[in-house]
Design a protein around this motif. Structure first.
Motif, PDB file in Angstrom:
ATOM      1  N   PRO A   1       0.840  -1.202   0.000  1.00  0.00           N
ATOM      2  CA  PRO A   1       0.000   0.000   0.000  1.00  0.00           C
ATOM      3  C   PRO A   1       0.871   1.246   0.000  1.00  0.00           C
ATOM      4  O   PRO A   1       1.964   1.256   0.565  1.00  0.00           O
ATOM      5  CB  PRO A   1      -0.780  -0.117   1.325  1.00  0.00           C
ATOM      6  CG  PRO A   1      -0.651  -1.536   1.757  1.00  0.00           C
ATOM      7  CD  PRO A   1       0.656  -2.023   1.207  1.00  0.00           C
ATOM      8  N   PRO A   2       0.410   2.320  -0.628  1.00  0.00           N
ATOM      9  CA  PRO A   2       1.190   3.566  -0.589  1.00  0.00           C
ATOM     10  C   PRO A   2       1.258   4.112   0.832  1.00  0.00           C
ATOM     11  O   PRO A   2       0.393   3.832   1.671  1.00  0.00           O
ATOM     12  CB  PRO A   2       0.415   4.501  -1.526  1.00  0.00           C
ATOM     13  CG  PRO A   2      -0.966   3.923  -1.604  1.00  0.00           C
ATOM     14  CD  PRO A   2      -0.822   2.454  -1.430  1.00  0.00           C
ATOM     15  N   LEU A   3       2.276   4.894   1.095  1.00  0.00           N
ATOM     16  CA  LEU A   3       2.472   5.432   2.438  1.00  0.00           C
ATOM     17  C   LEU A   3       1.283   6.257   2.905  1.00  0.00           C
ATOM     18  O   LEU A   3       0.976   6.310   4.101  1.00  0.00           O
ATOM     19  CB  LEU A   3       3.733   6.288   2.467  1.00  0.00           C
ATOM     20  CG  LEU A   3       5.061   5.542   2.300  1.00  0.00           C
ATOM     21  CD1 LEU A   3       6.200   6.531   2.094  1.00  0.00           C
ATOM     22  CD2 LEU A   3       5.339   4.661   3.505  1.00  0.00           C
ATOM     23  N   THR A   4       0.584   6.874   1.970  1.00  0.00           N
ATOM     24  CA  THR A   4      -0.529   7.759   2.344  1.00  0.00           C
ATOM     25  C   THR A   4      -1.674   7.009   3.012  1.00  0.00           C
ATOM     26  O   THR A   4      -2.451   7.608   3.751  1.00  0.00           O
ATOM     27  CB  THR A   4      -1.074   8.481   1.102  1.00  0.00           C
ATOM     28  OG1 THR A   4      -1.340   7.524   0.072  1.00  0.00           O
ATOM     29  CG2 THR A   4      -0.071   9.502   0.594  1.00  0.00           C
ATOM     30  N   VAL A   5      -1.797   5.702   2.779  1.00  0.00           N
ATOM     31  CA  VAL A   5      -2.926   4.954   3.357  1.00  0.00           C
ATOM     32  C   VAL A   5      -2.511   4.141   4.582  1.00  0.00           C
ATOM     33  O   VAL A   5      -3.355   3.481   5.191  1.00  0.00           O
ATOM     34  CB  VAL A   5      -3.580   4.027   2.308  1.00  0.00           C
ATOM     35  CG1 VAL A   5      -3.999   4.815   1.083  1.00  0.00           C
ATOM     36  CG2 VAL A   5      -2.650   2.887   1.912  1.00  0.00           C
ATOM     37  N   LEU A   6      -1.238   4.159   4.939  1.00  0.00           N
ATOM     38  CA  LEU A   6      -0.781   3.401   6.096  1.00  0.00           C
ATOM     39  C   LEU A   6      -1.027   4.213   7.370  1.00  0.00           C
ATOM     40  O   LEU A   6      -0.534   5.330   7.513  1.00  0.00           O
ATOM     41  CB  LEU A   6       0.709   3.075   5.974  1.00  0.00           C
ATOM     42  CG  LEU A   6       1.105   2.071   4.877  1.00  0.00           C
ATOM     43  CD1 LEU A   6       2.618   1.896   4.847  1.00  0.00           C
ATOM     44  CD2 LEU A   6       0.420   0.730   5.108  1.00  0.00           C
ATOM     45  N   ASP A   7      -1.790   3.638   8.289  1.00  0.00           N
ATOM     46  CA  ASP A   7      -2.065   4.320   9.557  1.00  0.00           C
ATOM     47  C   ASP A   7      -0.845   4.298  10.475  1.00  0.00           C
ATOM     48  O   ASP A   7      -0.673   5.197  11.300  1.00  0.00           O
ATOM     49  CB  ASP A   7      -3.247   3.662  10.274  1.00  0.00           C
ATOM     50  CG  ASP A   7      -4.551   3.838   9.507  1.00  0.00           C
ATOM     51  OD1 ASP A   7      -4.696   4.879   8.833  1.00  0.00           O
ATOM     52  OD2 ASP A   7      -5.406   2.934   9.567  1.00  0.00           O
ATOM     53  N   THR A   8      -0.024   3.236  10.350  1.00  0.00           N
ATOM     54  CA  THR A   8       1.156   3.117  11.199  1.00  0.00           C
ATOM     55  C   THR A   8       2.384   2.842  10.343  1.00  0.00           C
ATOM     56  O   THR A   8       2.282   2.316   9.233  1.00  0.00           O
ATOM     57  CB  THR A   8       0.996   1.973  12.228  1.00  0.00           C
ATOM     58  OG1 THR A   8       0.766   0.743  11.537  1.00  0.00           O
ATOM     59  CG2 THR A   8      -0.151   2.253  13.180  1.00  0.00           C
ATOM     60  N   VAL A   9       3.523   3.203  10.878  1.00  0.00           N
ATOM     61  CA  VAL A   9       4.813   2.947  10.241  1.00  0.00           C
ATOM     62  C   VAL A   9       5.602   2.037  11.166  1.00  0.00           C
ATOM     63  O   VAL A   9       5.827   2.379  12.338  1.00  0.00           O
ATOM     64  CB  VAL A   9       5.583   4.264   9.990  1.00  0.00           C
ATOM     65  CG1 VAL A   9       6.984   3.969   9.464  1.00  0.00           C
ATOM     66  CG2 VAL A   9       4.813   5.155   9.026  1.00  0.00           C
ATOM     67  N   ASP A  10       6.016   0.878  10.670  1.00  0.00           N
ATOM     68  CA  ASP A  10       6.806  -0.055  11.477  1.00  0.00           C
ATOM     69  C   ASP A  10       8.246   0.434  11.557  1.00  0.00           C
ATOM     70  O   ASP A  10       8.850   0.810  10.543  1.00  0.00           O
ATOM     71  CB  ASP A  10       6.784  -1.451  10.860  1.00  0.00           C
ATOM     72  CG  ASP A  10       5.407  -2.098  10.956  1.00  0.00           C
ATOM     73  OD1 ASP A  10       4.597  -1.632  11.769  1.00  0.00           O
ATOM     74  OD2 ASP A  10       5.153  -3.072  10.224  1.00  0.00           O
TER      75      ASP A  10
END
Length: 344
Positions: A117-126
């Motif tokens: 998924p593109p970064l814009t739709v990621l709620d969290t960053v691992d």
């Protein structure tokens, strides 16, 4: 209405993302006291606390790059935070290499995976940190721990986990079998890494007890083998090697089956094996059987040349030279035992 300027005069103007996202410690080092930081981060203020101890120096939502830097700042163990002694300098000295890196789906997006998924739709960053760090997940930062951190790749100036590790961390959170298969397949098909490296990370993460992961690994290995075979055919053709007999079984006349090989030059008694198997312990029965087969062929006078898929990708000319040397050396060896060659 708050009429204070967005950036105090003693704080360098944020020309890039590293100046738009700072820790509370960095702000103090720039001469901004904690009370002023807290005041500016109040509701409606010009700044905002994006993560514990990390401040975004503007109102409104952060950009993708700002969010990634904020997560790394939150997770990093900064050893120094100082301002230059001479006024007018460009800014604070670069901190020591942080003990943190982006991993999981965010890392795969940075590596250019179309299936991520593109970064814009990621709620969290691992974010990957050493296991002994006292750090909790917070806000958009999800902490992932490792006994030992891999060497990060630099992507857009950010430390990012290498693809095999990022894949394992992403797969650990995914239950969609289709999504897992697409990610693993793209890793090999797009040339990001070899299947063995992915399987090794999945094994260490203890993910191979999940049925949807096992199914995806089977597809991964099949994909990797097909790509390796194509590279092998191209190597033989492009480097002028004699045409072998492809994908054959060897057996003694009227005797037992000796095993299959990927290519065989009967006039030279040279066999080639593509090593596309998943990593196994040395005492694994399958690994032991494979070693016995190779030893048996060698005792019969057949030279076995193992070839790793990554060598076909990264050092094809060198591999062609190894095979050519084995073929030329056949004239100096004792004649090999006669074997029957059958299509596989």
């Amino acid at each position: 209405m708050n009429n204070t300027p967005l950036f105090p005069r003693h704080l360098p103007q944020p020309a890039d993302v590293r100046r738009r996202v700072l820790t509370a410690a960095q702000l103090r080092a720039h001469g901004v006291p904690a009370a002023e930081t807290n005041e500016r981060c109040r509701s409606g203020g010009p700044w905002q606390q994006i993560l514990p101890g990390v401040v975004l120096l503007h109102p409104g939502p952060p950009t993708n790059e700002e969010r990634l830097h904020a997560v790394l700042l939150y997770a990093a163990r900064e050893r120094t935070a100082r301002v230059p002694a001479q006024s007018g300098a460009d800014g604070p000295a670069a901190p020591a290499q942080p003990e943190a890196m982006i991993t999981g789906l965010a890392a795969l997006a940075l590596h250019g995976f179309s299936a991520a998924p593109p970064l814009t739709v990621l709620d969290t960053v691992d974010v990957l940190v050493p296991r002994l760090r006292r750090l909790r997940s917070a806000g958009c930062a999800r902490v992932v721990r490792a006994a030992a951190l891999p060497a990060p790749k630099q992507v857009m100036g950010l430390p990012v986990a290498p693809v095999p590790r990022a894949l394992a961390d992403a797969v650990a959170e995914l239950t969609d079998a289709v999504a897992v298969r697409r990610l693993l397949t793209e890793a090999v098909r797009a040339g990001h890494c070899e299947p063995a490296a992915v399987v090794r990370e999945l094994t260490q993460a203890r993910l191979l007890n999940r049925p949807h992961v096992v199914d995806a690994v089977d597809s991964l290995l099949a994909e990797g083998r097909a790509i390796a075979e194509d590279r092998l055919y191209a190597m033989v053709r492009d480097h002028g090697l004699p045409d072998p007999m492809w994908n054959v079984d060897l057996r003694l006349p009227g005797g037992p089956h000796l095993g299959g090989v990927d290519a065989y030059w009967p006039e030279h008694a040279v066999a080639l094996e593509l090593d596309t198997r998943a990593p196994r312990p040395q005492d694994d029965p399958v690994e032991s059987e494979h070693a016995r087969k190779r030893e048996h062929l060698e005792r019969l006078g057949i030279t076995v040349v193992p070839v790793m898929p990554r060598k076909l990708r990264d050092a094809r000319e060198q591999q062609a030279a190894v095979i050519r040397t084995a073929l030329m050396a056949a004239a100096d060896r004792e004649p090999a035992a006669y074997v029957v060659v059958l299509p596989r």
